[in-house]
Scaffold this active site. Structure first.
Site, PDB file in Angstrom:
ATOM      1  N   GLU A 112      24.773 127.777 -28.999  1.00 48.73           N
ATOM      2  CA  GLU A 112      25.016 127.157 -30.461  1.00 48.73           C
ATOM      3  C   GLU A 112      26.394 127.447 -30.726  1.00 48.73           C
ATOM      4  O   GLU A 112      26.734 128.672 -30.434  1.00 48.73           O
ATOM      5  CB  GLU A 112      24.039 128.127 -31.426  1.00 48.73           C
ATOM      6  CG  GLU A 112      24.213 127.679 -32.893  1.00 48.73           C
ATOM      7  CD  GLU A 112      23.507 128.660 -34.022  1.00 48.73           C
ATOM      8  OE1 GLU A 112      22.681 129.179 -33.357  1.00 48.73           O
ATOM      9  OE2 GLU A 112      23.816 128.601 -35.057  1.00 48.73           O
ATOM     10  N   ASP A 163      26.457 134.524 -42.256  1.00 45.78           N
ATOM     11  CA  ASP A 163      26.971 135.367 -41.277  1.00 45.78           C
ATOM     12  C   ASP A 163      27.381 136.714 -41.640  1.00 45.78           C
ATOM     13  O   ASP A 163      27.718 137.110 -42.755  1.00 45.78           O
ATOM     14  CB  ASP A 163      28.379 134.696 -41.012  1.00 45.78           C
ATOM     15  CG  ASP A 163      28.156 133.181 -40.385  1.00 45.78           C
ATOM     16  OD1 ASP A 163      27.057 132.718 -40.042  1.00 45.78           O
ATOM     17  OD2 ASP A 163      29.298 132.554 -40.199  1.00 45.78           O
ATOM     18  N   TYR A 209      14.438 126.870 -36.440  1.00 41.76           N
ATOM     19  CA  TYR A 209      15.127 128.125 -36.424  1.00 41.76           C
ATOM     20  C   TYR A 209      14.443 129.140 -37.441  1.00 41.76           C
ATOM     21  O   TYR A 209      14.590 128.686 -38.788  1.00 41.76           O
ATOM     22  CB  TYR A 209      16.493 127.870 -36.802  1.00 41.76           C
ATOM     23  CG  TYR A 209      17.555 128.804 -36.645  1.00 41.76           C
ATOM     24  CD1 TYR A 209      17.437 130.380 -36.983  1.00 41.76           C
ATOM     25  CD2 TYR A 209      18.767 128.789 -36.010  1.00 41.76           C
ATOM     26  CE1 TYR A 209      18.212 131.247 -36.744  1.00 41.76           C
ATOM     27  CE2 TYR A 209      19.637 129.870 -35.710  1.00 41.76           C
ATOM     28  CZ  TYR A 209      19.233 130.999 -36.006  1.00 41.76           C
ATOM     29  OH  TYR A 209      20.256 132.184 -35.801  1.00 41.76           O
TER      30      TYR A 209
END
Length: 262
Positions: free
Chosen positions: A51, A62, A176
């Site tokens: 990824e 993040d 995911y």
């Protein structure tokens, strides 16, 4: 190539009952000239797919380690275009599937159709866009479908049962599973709820389920993989590359998939 390549690689792993390990790196961190070298290293270390984060000035998913990597990549003048150009230059020498993780604003500015076309030309196999809700994804999803690129969706522990079922039904390549509440980064442990969450997703998903966020050790990767099909590891991989510790990355991948480190 594209979605079919990602599907084939992950199907081979699941049928062999081998855990899937997908490392995350920030494209352009360490210089765009090193991007293909890092992908090749991860492939040889035993990764199932890679990824690649596209650096963005305003990330919402993040944690601090990946935010810092994004800032370093931006300082290196990394763009979507420079990443795709680097990937295309060595796509014939790459066997491992590549998944891009970016945000909707850069893709919108690039243009959905142009983005999908250029990703296909560069040999990109899947896309993750964490900040677009499924109610507003039709335009970008349509462009990716036309170019046979998997659109990988994220499932959050805070979502309702009905929403999780709809997300699982739409996801391509893999689902995911965000196994913590919060942003990326190391965690001392995962709550029992995370394991129940993964087992629930396994029951409703038609594609492999990979746990992500907060995974920094091989032991935790193996524990979570036992409840789903594998893991995505980001911050720890980014940190080890920043420290120049490739032996540490190699050991983390090999031990996570249950293979001896030589």
């Amino acid at each position: 190539m594209g979605k079919s390549k990602l599907d084939a690689v992950l199907k081979e792993k699941t049928q062999a009952k081998k855990p899937i390990f997908v490392p995350y790196i920030m494209a352009g961190d360490g210089g765009i000239d090193n991007l293909n070298k890092r992908i090749q290293f991860l492939e040889e270390a035993g990764a199932s797919a890679v990824e690649l984060g596209i650096p963005f000035s305003d990330p919402v998913a993040d944690g601090p380690v990946i935010q810092d990597a994004g800032q370093r990549a931006l300082a290196n003048k990394t763009t979507i275009g420079s990443v795709l150009e680097a990937l295309e230059s060595e796509k014939s020498q790459r066997n491992i599937p590549v998944v891009l993780m970016t945000y909707i604003n850069p893709v919108w500015k690039y243009g959905f159709e142009q983005f999908a076309r250029d990703c296909s030309q560069a040999g990109v196999d899947g896309i993750i866009i964490p900040d677009i809700p499924m109610e507003e994804e039709d335009d970008v999803a349509s462009s990716l479908t036309q170019h046979d690129i998997a659109f990988i969706r994220l499932a959050a522990m805070t979502s309702t049962e009905d929403r999780l079922e709809r997300i699982a039904k739409r996801s391509e390549g893999f689902l995911y599973a965000v196994s913590v509440t919060g942003t990326t980064g190391e965690r001392a442990q995962h709550e029992n709820d995370a394991f129940h969450f993964l087992e629930k997703l396994k029951q409703i998903s038609h594609v492999p389920v990979l746990a992500g966020f907060g995974i920094s050790t091989a032991e935790r990767a193996r524990e979570l993989s036992a409840a789903c099909d594998g893991v995505v590891v980001g911050s720890k991989i980014v940190q080890l590359f920043e420290q120049g510790d490739e032996d540490g990355i190699h050991s983390l991948i090999r031990e996570s998939i249950g293979e001896k480190v030589i």
